[in-house]
Scaffold this motif. Structure first.
Motif, short mmCIF file in Angstrom:
data_model
loop_
_atom_site.label_atom_id
_atom_site.label_comp_id
_atom_site.label_asym_id
_atom_site.label_seq_id
_atom_site.Cartn_x
_atom_site.Cartn_y
_atom_site.Cartn_z
N SER A 120 0.84 -1.20 0.00
CA SER A 120 0.00 0.00 0.00
C SER A 120 0.87 1.25 0.00
CB SER A 120 -0.96 0.01 1.18
OG SER A 120 -0.26 -0.15 2.37
N SER B 78 5.61 -0.65 2.99
CA SER B 78 5.06 -2.00 3.15
C SER B 78 6.16 -3.05 3.04
CB SER B 78 4.02 -2.30 2.05
OG SER B 78 2.90 -1.50 2.19
N CYS C 121 -7.75 -6.38 -5.72
CA CYS C 121 -8.42 -7.54 -5.11
C CYS C 121 -8.58 -7.31 -3.62
CB CYS C 121 -7.58 -8.81 -5.36
SG CYS C 121 -8.20 -10.24 -4.47
N ASP C 122 -9.82 -7.15 -3.21
CA ASP C 122 -10.12 -7.08 -1.77
C ASP C 122 -10.35 -8.52 -1.33
OD1 ASP C 122 -11.31 -7.00 0.72
OD2 ASP C 122 -12.54 -5.25 0.28
N VAL C 123 -9.43 -9.08 -0.54
CA VAL C 123 -9.50 -10.51 -0.21
C VAL C 123 -10.67 -10.86 0.71
CG1 VAL C 123 -7.04 -10.98 -0.60
CG2 VAL C 123 -7.83 -10.35 1.70
N SER D 47 0.89 -10.88 1.94
CA SER D 47 1.41 -9.93 2.94
C SER D 47 0.26 -9.02 3.37
CB SER D 47 2.58 -9.15 2.33
OG SER D 47 3.21 -8.36 3.31
N ILE D 48 -0.79 -9.66 3.86
CA ILE D 48 -2.06 -8.99 4.13
C ILE D 48 -2.52 -9.28 5.55
CG2 ILE D 48 -4.53 -9.10 3.55
CD1 ILE D 48 -3.69 -9.65 0.64
N ALA D 49 -2.93 -8.26 6.25
CA ALA D 49 -3.52 -8.45 7.58
C ALA D 49 -4.44 -7.27 7.87
CB ALA D 49 -2.43 -8.53 8.65
N TYR E 133 -1.44 -6.43 20.79
CA TYR E 133 -1.51 -7.18 19.51
C TYR E 133 -2.86 -7.93 19.44
CZ TYR E 133 0.48 -9.26 15.32
OH TYR E 133 0.72 -9.63 14.01
N GLY F 163 10.46 -9.50 12.38
CA GLY F 163 10.62 -8.59 13.51
C GLY F 163 9.90 -7.29 13.21
N ILE G 239 8.74 -3.74 12.06
CA ILE G 239 9.14 -2.81 10.98
C ILE G 239 8.12 -1.67 11.01
CG2 ILE G 239 9.30 -2.58 8.45
CD1 ILE G 239 11.15 -4.68 8.80
N THR H 145 2.32 1.09 8.01
CA THR H 145 0.97 1.55 8.39
C THR H 145 0.36 0.56 9.36
OG1 THR H 145 0.82 2.35 6.14
CG2 THR H 145 -1.22 2.33 7.40
N SER H 146 0.48 -0.74 9.08
CA SER H 146 -0.14 -1.75 9.95
C SER H 146 0.45 -1.73 11.35
CB SER H 146 0.05 -3.14 9.37
OG SER H 146 -0.74 -3.29 8.26
N SER H 147 1.78 -1.69 11.45
CA SER H 147 2.37 -1.77 12.80
C SER H 147 2.03 -0.52 13.61
CB SER H 147 3.87 -2.03 12.75
OG SER H 147 4.55 -1.02 12.06
#
Ligand code: NAD
Length: 262
Positions: A18, A22, A66-68, A94-96, A159, A193, A195, A198-200
């Motif tokens: 994204s 990423s 593609c929206d999974v 690599s999706i969460a 988490y 580990g 990084i 945006t997600s973290s």
């Protein structure tokens, strides 16, 4: 541009870019440098132009939204890809995703069935759903790689629901590896580990996790997306033909340490 390398002649689909921060971008760069031909999928149509700019830097013009979370999008992804590539050699998942309120609050007070299901659907089920849809297109010796985190095994503050979803994802890796093994298709996870992405940054206090990880890491440093990318490249290459069903830690050794007093 890169005609040599351990992925020369391999076609790999990369999901989950994204932005340039990423982890999937680091993986794509490493794979490109190892000679892979790449295709990309991104979550929305809106992201397509941005990802097309990144993909052209990596020698590819294939970007398919593609929206999974949508079964039809996954079907369409591989239908469209099959018009360009009849077959290919693997993909990187690599999706969460999890609702921010659970990643910022008390695990029990902020959980709901909906939050539980969404996190598991997007972060774990989508890996099998993609494999199921593209199985027939995968070449012998293809390799599937997903990204996980130590929060699946140990409690990492905030988490929360992602820890459960990652535990499910890691179990998926083993069951998928067993099922796809008879077709000579390998399935592995990289436990990365921390990084900055945006997600973290959507997890409360993740900065503290960064600092603590750096403190306890045997190598006294955090890992980079490049280091994760190089491991993903190895896992998609024929050099790792004997490895399947594994969770491989690329975290500078953080997972072996409890405390570092030096
Ligand atoms: P990121 O935010 O850059 O990537 C996550 C990606 O998931 C985004 O590109 C987003 O568009 C995509 N996504 C979310 N919902 C989706 C959907 N419904 N359909 C399609 N795509 C969707 O963050 P990242 O840190 O690069 O995360 C990549 C993977 O690495 C994730 O699985 C994450 O859990 C894992 N991971 C990250 C770290 C870290 O510290 N950053 C550590 C270990 C594992």
């Amino acid at each position: 541009m890169y005609n040599q390398g351990i992925l020369k002649g391999k076609r790999i689909l990369i999901t989950g870019i994204s932005s340039k921060s990423s982890i999937a971008f680091g993986i794509a760069k490493a794979m490109y440098q190892q000679g892979a031909n790449l295709a990309f999928s991104c979550k929305t149509n809106k992201l397509k132009n941005k990802i097309s700019l990144f993909s052209s830097e990596l020698g590819s013009s294939i970007v398919i939204p593609c929206d999974v979370d949508k079964d039809q999008d996954i079907k369409d992804l591989f239908k469209k890809l099959s018009n360009i590539w009849i077959n290919f050699d693997g993909f990187v998942h690599s999706i969460a995703y999890a609702e921010k309120c659970n990643l910022h609050g008390d695990f029990i007070d902020t959980i709901s069935k909906d939050i539980f299901q969404t996190a598991h659907n997007i972060s774990s089920y989508s890996f099998i759903a993609m494999a199921k849809e593209c199985k027939k297109m995968l070449n012998k010796n293809a390799s599937l790689v997903t990204l996980t985190y130590e929060g699946s095994q140990k409690v990492i503050p905030y988490y929360n629901i992602m820890g459960l979803a990652k535990a499910s994802l890691e179990a998926n890796v083993r069951y998928m590896a067993y099922t796809l093994g008879e077709n000579m298709i390998r399935v592995n996870a990289i436990s990365a580990g921390p990084i900055s992405t945006t997600s973290s940054y959507s997890i409360k206090d993740f900065k503290k996790i960064f600092n603590f990880s750096k403190l306890i890491a045997p190598m006294r440093k955090l890992v980079t997306s490049k280091e994760i990318g190089n491991t993903a490249a190895f896992l998609c290459s024929d050099l790792s033909k004997g490895i399947t069903g594994q969770v491989i830690y690329v975290d500078g050794g953080v997972n072996i340490s409890k405390i570092n007093i030096s």
